[in-house]
Design a protein around this motif. Structure first.
Motif, PDB file in Angstrom:
ATOM      1  N   GLU A 182      38.595 -68.505 -19.976  1.00  0.00           N
ATOM      2  CA  GLU A 182      39.591 -68.657 -18.915  1.00  0.00           C
ATOM      3  C   GLU A 182      40.270 -67.321 -18.607  1.00  0.00           C
ATOM      4  O   GLU A 182      40.527 -66.995 -17.446  1.00  0.00           O
ATOM      5  CB  GLU A 182      40.624 -69.709 -19.322  1.00  0.00           C
ATOM      6  N   LYS A 183      40.584 -66.563 -19.663  1.00  0.00           N
ATOM      7  CA  LYS A 183      41.239 -65.271 -19.454  1.00  0.00           C
ATOM      8  C   LYS A 183      40.318 -64.307 -18.714  1.00  0.00           C
ATOM      9  O   LYS A 183      40.740 -63.600 -17.794  1.00  0.00           O
ATOM     10  CB  LYS A 183      41.673 -64.679 -20.798  1.00  0.00           C
ATOM     11  N   ARG A 215      43.998 -79.605 -20.239  1.00  0.00           N
ATOM     12  CA  ARG A 215      44.715 -78.324 -20.259  1.00  0.00           C
ATOM     13  C   ARG A 215      45.554 -78.146 -18.999  1.00  0.00           C
ATOM     14  O   ARG A 215      46.656 -77.599 -19.038  1.00  0.00           O
ATOM     15  CB  ARG A 215      43.710 -77.172 -20.390  1.00  0.00           C
ATOM     16  N   SER A 234      47.363 -79.046 -25.171  1.00  0.00           N
ATOM     17  CA  SER A 234      46.589 -77.991 -25.832  1.00  0.00           C
ATOM     18  C   SER A 234      45.878 -78.492 -27.080  1.00  0.00           C
ATOM     19  O   SER A 234      44.975 -77.828 -27.591  1.00  0.00           O
ATOM     20  CB  SER A 234      47.508 -76.823 -26.211  1.00  0.00           C
ATOM     21  N   ASP A 252      39.668 -70.467 -24.197  1.00  0.00           N
ATOM     22  CA  ASP A 252      40.734 -69.490 -23.939  1.00  0.00           C
ATOM     23  C   ASP A 252      40.173 -68.156 -23.479  1.00  0.00           C
ATOM     24  O   ASP A 252      40.617 -67.581 -22.491  1.00  0.00           O
ATOM     25  CB  ASP A 252      41.585 -69.291 -25.201  1.00  0.00           C
ATOM     26  N   ARG A 253      39.174 -67.675 -24.219  1.00  0.00           N
ATOM     27  CA  ARG A 253      38.592 -66.380 -23.853  1.00  0.00           C
ATOM     28  C   ARG A 253      37.933 -66.428 -22.483  1.00  0.00           C
ATOM     29  O   ARG A 253      38.074 -65.507 -21.675  1.00  0.00           O
ATOM     30  CB  ARG A 253      37.568 -65.960 -24.909  1.00  0.00           C
ATOM     31  N   LEU A 287      36.985 -75.510 -27.446  1.00  0.00           N
ATOM     32  CA  LEU A 287      38.305 -74.878 -27.396  1.00  0.00           C
ATOM     33  C   LEU A 287      38.270 -73.444 -27.920  1.00  0.00           C
ATOM     34  O   LEU A 287      39.069 -72.608 -27.511  1.00  0.00           O
ATOM     35  CB  LEU A 287      39.317 -75.709 -28.204  1.00  0.00           C
TER      36      LEU A 287
END
Length: 891
Positions: free
Chosen positions: A374-375, A321, A326, A371-372, A367
């Motif tokens: 990392e945010k 990433r 991605s 995303d969640r 995956l």
């Protein structure tokens, strides 16, 4: 690849050639070439194979006889203790190959040193002027051998201390001095003030360990009767030198994987910046590691080896990433890694499909949460990045936040640390561990077998307690003595009828819960008492019989008969032997690398947890069940034998990882079917089991599946229960057993038809209610506004209604609320673009309304939904919408 300053006069060799030349050289010296052992060591107390000598450790420790006097291997190894340095230094790896030659009481220092020098200078052609050696500071013999036998100048021989040049297997056992061969990248700098630990100039290539001493528990060292040689040469390091590249990663062993990753990222390695090159190195290293781990039978999970695999896969994904990739990447990289190593390790090709599917599954799963996570982490780190005064402590993410990331989003602590470190922020690891400990306590609270009171009572008895003699393998009843007694957890001399007691006996036929098998039931009977035993536990080899005095008085010193419930014992024996058959069937039919991850053997059922990356199909489960029943019907005898653990392993007995075994172990053998280390009770012949039936198969953790099954008398109970259900259904449906399925299908079709009709009626009702709301439209500041309550619809229906109403308004705002359940509120705000330009923001407004109702939410300026838990405040929320819209639209 970039050339190293030392490569000009050396003949380049591929990694495969280096490995082959090493093995052939020592084979010519009388060594037997042995294959690499698995990354899963035979010793169940060791997590992974971390060194070339590990497979021979029992021989070096004198626990096993040698099979050959000399051996040579190329051993695959895996370590994670320096994982943070992978890719950041020239030579740190997780997976690596160790080339080694070993003498088991055969040759010693003189031969090992002479052959090592011949290998380095003649076989590999390294210039003598580039080689230096180190010896243990007190090892005059090794110093003289290097100087007089090899002819190395004294200034090229460095004496070094115990920290660097003395090897030991542990606090006690075989040990000895070692001698290391170093390669000099810059010989032109001369030999003044040499520092062999300067890894920018020197690289250690070959370590020779002279195991000639034995260390006792007081630190005293005495000569061994048999002196051994244990050597190790890192294949990747030698490849760096012989291929003339600046680091191990740019060798032909790893670089093709890095190139493949760079291509997927649209990069060229030589033109990538330092951070990108580091990520490519991490990806290259870890890709080799994961394919070998999976090939050797490891599946991703949250414990043990499975966690090592999961952590490595997630680091690959994380670094991909960072490179801008991605898509799912690990199967493509694994394909390259397999092609590179399969000629030497054919099991990679044999298990190719398993490797690729495991990586695909694990990466896709990660995956979904990455995303969640990392945010959320970015939000947590943002306020910590504010400039601080020099005197202030460095910013640190709280352990509680790190734990939330781990517990809720599956975000590994190591990944949190890595991302935080990239921004100069630390992580409170101690706080994280505290949160983890609290969670473990909460999850284990319901599973305590010895309560605190009982434990304190046992502790207070101290030296009065002696190990209980267990005679339950061969006897179901025994006359014995009460050696200690607790009433309600407290030491006592007597107990009366009605008392709950914990009884300790000198001898017992009762099996104490261990190895997944529950404790026996039964009774204790004396001249004047009867105690019903409901459970038996074990603490420090003391058996604790939990029961209730049903008649008379029980006293310390009483002689009584201890009798187990034979019916319960037979049930548990059937289930325990069936568990062994089940594991054997899974290994035979599904995957030979399947291993037990936990079990329960009870009177009414068995539960078997095992490593497997996927669910088993109905056909596979049926095949497994059929195989177990076939072995039962074949009437295989069983036998339990006490033997040395090394003998048991040599015979192929399966040990459960994580279990601690003594020098003597009990082996349950079912010839031709199964052989396992096991202390439990079993049938004497598989025919005694009768029948075996799988009840369910499910996932209990990532990479861990669970089968629940029944055997013996429990199958009869199961069939009787099912028969009763079928008879009841026959009575209700007025049908024969073979007609029930058809009748149920008919009813299902009728229900579906009714549900469709009901849904249509609800849609029509909702539309009618929605149309009626048009009469509530008001004008505020020249804008059409509709604020209303619309009950009887779900969130999707509310959204559909709001969109339809706004389309009828053309330009305006619609605010709707509903109560779909007793303690639930749904809200929606939708606004036309023109109204948004005037200052109305649907996401901000709905969040404010939801807060009134004890909830939250948000969304886009034109459309947003939210929820709450206080429907009694819905009217207040809609009133607030009126106030806020009036303020904006009339301003």
């Amino acid at each position: 690849m970039t050339s190293s300053p030392s490569s000009s006069a050396i003949t380049a060799l591929s990694g495969d050639q280096i490995r082959q030349k090493f093995l052939e050289f020592y084979a010519a010296k009388g060594h037997t070439i042995l294959p690499s052992a698995s990354l899963i060591p035979e010793d169940p107390t060791v997590l992974l194979t971390i060194a070339g000598m590990l497979p021979f450790k029992p021989i070096f420790l004198g626990q096993q006889p040698r099979t050959v006097p000399r051996a040579t291997t190329a051993q695959k190894c895996l370590r994670t203790n320096d994982i943070e340095n992978v890719g950041r230094t020239a030579r740190h790896h997780t997976f690596f190959e160790m080339l080694g030659n070993f003498s088991f009481g055969d040759y010693f220092k003189a031969e090992a040193i002479a052959w090592a020098w011949e290998l380095m200078t003649t076989v590999y052609g390294l210039p003598e002027e580039r080689l230096l050696v180190s010896v243990f500071e007190k090892d005059d013999e090794a110093f003289e051998l290097w100087h007089r036998q090899v002819g190395l100048p004294k200034e090229r021989i460095q004496r070094m201390g115990e920290d660097s040049n003395f090897w030991s297997a542990g606090p006690t056992g075989p040990c000895g001095p070692c001698s290391e061969i170093y390669y000099d990248f810059y010989p032109e700098k001369g030999l003044d003030a040499i520092d062999l630990e300067d890894d920018r100039r020197f690289i250690e290539l070959y370590n020779l360990v002279f195991m000639e001493l034995n260390q006792d528990d007081e630190g005293h060292r005495t000569p061994l009767s048999a002196k051994n040689i244990d050597t190790g040469m890192g294949l990747e390091r030698m490849a760096q030198v012989l291929q003339g590249v600046p680091n191990n990663y740019e060798t032909d062993l790893i670089f093709p994987i890095m190139t493949a990753a760079a291509t997927l990222a649209g990069l060229t390695y030589s033109r990538a910046n330092a951070s990108q090159q580091t990520s490519l190195k991490v990806i290259g290293d870890h890709s080799r590691a994961v394919v070998h781990l999976i090939a050797d039978g490891v599946t991703a999970s949250n414990v043990g080896r499975g966690y090592v695999l999961r952590r490595l896969i997630r680091r690959i994904v994380r670094h991909s990433r960072l490179l801008g990739i991605s898509d799912v990447i690990t199967p493509q990289l694994a394909t390259v890694a397999i092609e590179l190593a399969a000629p030497v390790y054919p099991n990679l090709q044999e298990r190719r499909s398993v490797i690729l599917s495991e990586l695909q599954r694990e990466e896709e799963q990660f995956l979904k949460t990455l995303d969640r996570g990392e945010k959320l982490l970015a939000d947590m780190l943002a306020p910590l990045k504010r400039p601080k005064h020099k005197k202030q402590k460095a910013a640190q993410l709280s352990g509680r936040d790190a734990f939330i990331l781990f517990d809720t989003y599956g975000f590994p602590l190591e990944l949190t640390q890595e991302i935080a470190a990239e921004q100069g922020i630390g992580v409170d690891v101690a706080g994280f561990e505290t949160c983890m400990a609290e969670q473990r306590q909460r999850s284990q609270a319901a599973h305590e077998t010895i309560d605190i009171t009982v434990q304190e009572g046992l502790d207070s008895l101290g030296e009065e307690l002696h190990p209980t003699e267990f005679c339950g393998y061969n006897q179901s009843a025994v006359t014995t003595t009460v050696t200690a007694l607790l009433v309600g957890g407290h030491p006592a001399e007597t107990a009366a009828a009605g008392d709950n007691v914990q009884v300790i006996l000198a001898q017992t036929p009762f099996y104490a819960e261990s190895g997944g098998q529950i404790g026996d039931r039964g009774y204790l009977a004396g001249t004047d008492c009867l105690v019903r035993i409901a459970d038996v536990q074990k603490q420090r080899e003391v058996f604790i019989h939990y029961g209730k005095v049903e008649r008379g008085t029980l006293k310390v010193g009483d002689r009584l008969t201890a009798q187990i419930d034979l019916s319960c014992r037979r049930r548990v024996q059937a289930h325990h032997t069936a568990t062994h058959l089940l594991q054997a069937a899974l290994k035979k039919l599904i995957d030979e690398n399947i291993a037990q991850a936990g079990s329960l053997v009870a009177f009414d059922r068995l539960r078997f947890d095992f490593n497997c990356p996927r669910a088993l199909s109905h056909d596979e489960l049926q095949q497994v069940e059929d195989q177990v029943n076939a072995w039962i019907s074949e009437s295989h005898p069983t036998s339990a034998t006490i033997m040395a653990i090394n003998e048991a392993k040599a015979k192929g007995a399966i040990a459960m990882f994580g279990e601690k075994y003594g020098e003597q172990v009990r082996v349950l053998d079912i010839p031709g079917v199964s052989m396992e280390l096991c202390g439990g009770t079993h049938v004497s012949n598989t025919a005694e089991i009768g029948l075996f039936k799988i009840i369910s198969e499910s996932g209990v953790a990532a990479g861990i599946r669970r089968i629940e099954a029944i055997a013996g008398a429990a199958v009869r109970d199961y069939l009787q229960q099912r028969d009763a259900i079928v008879r009841n259904l026959c009575d209700r449906f007025k049908a024969k057993p073979d007609e029930i399925l058809e009748r149920v299908s008919q009813l299902q079709e009728e229900v579906k038809t009714k549900q469709k009709q009901l849904a249509q009626l609800n849609t029509e009702l909702a539309l009618a209610k929605t149309q009626a709301l048009l009469g509530d439209v008001q004008t505020i500041g020249g804008t059409a506004v509709l604020i209303s309550r619309l009950d009887g619809v779900d969130p999707q229906g509310l959204k559909t209604a709001a969109e339809w109403l706004l389309s009828k308004l053309g330009q305006g705002v619609v605010v709707l609320g509903t109560q779909p359940a007793p303690a639930k509120v749904n809200l929606i705000v939708t606004a036309s673009a023109e109204v948004v330009q005037r200052g109305v923001h649907a996401g901000q407004l709905v969040a404010e309304l939801a807060k009134v109702c004890g909830g939250g939410g948000g969304g886009r300026p034109t459309m947003a939904q939210a929820g709450g838990s206080q429907p009694e405040k819905l009217a207040a929320a809609l009133d607030l919408a009126q106030t806020r819209l009036t303020a904006v639209l009339e301003s």
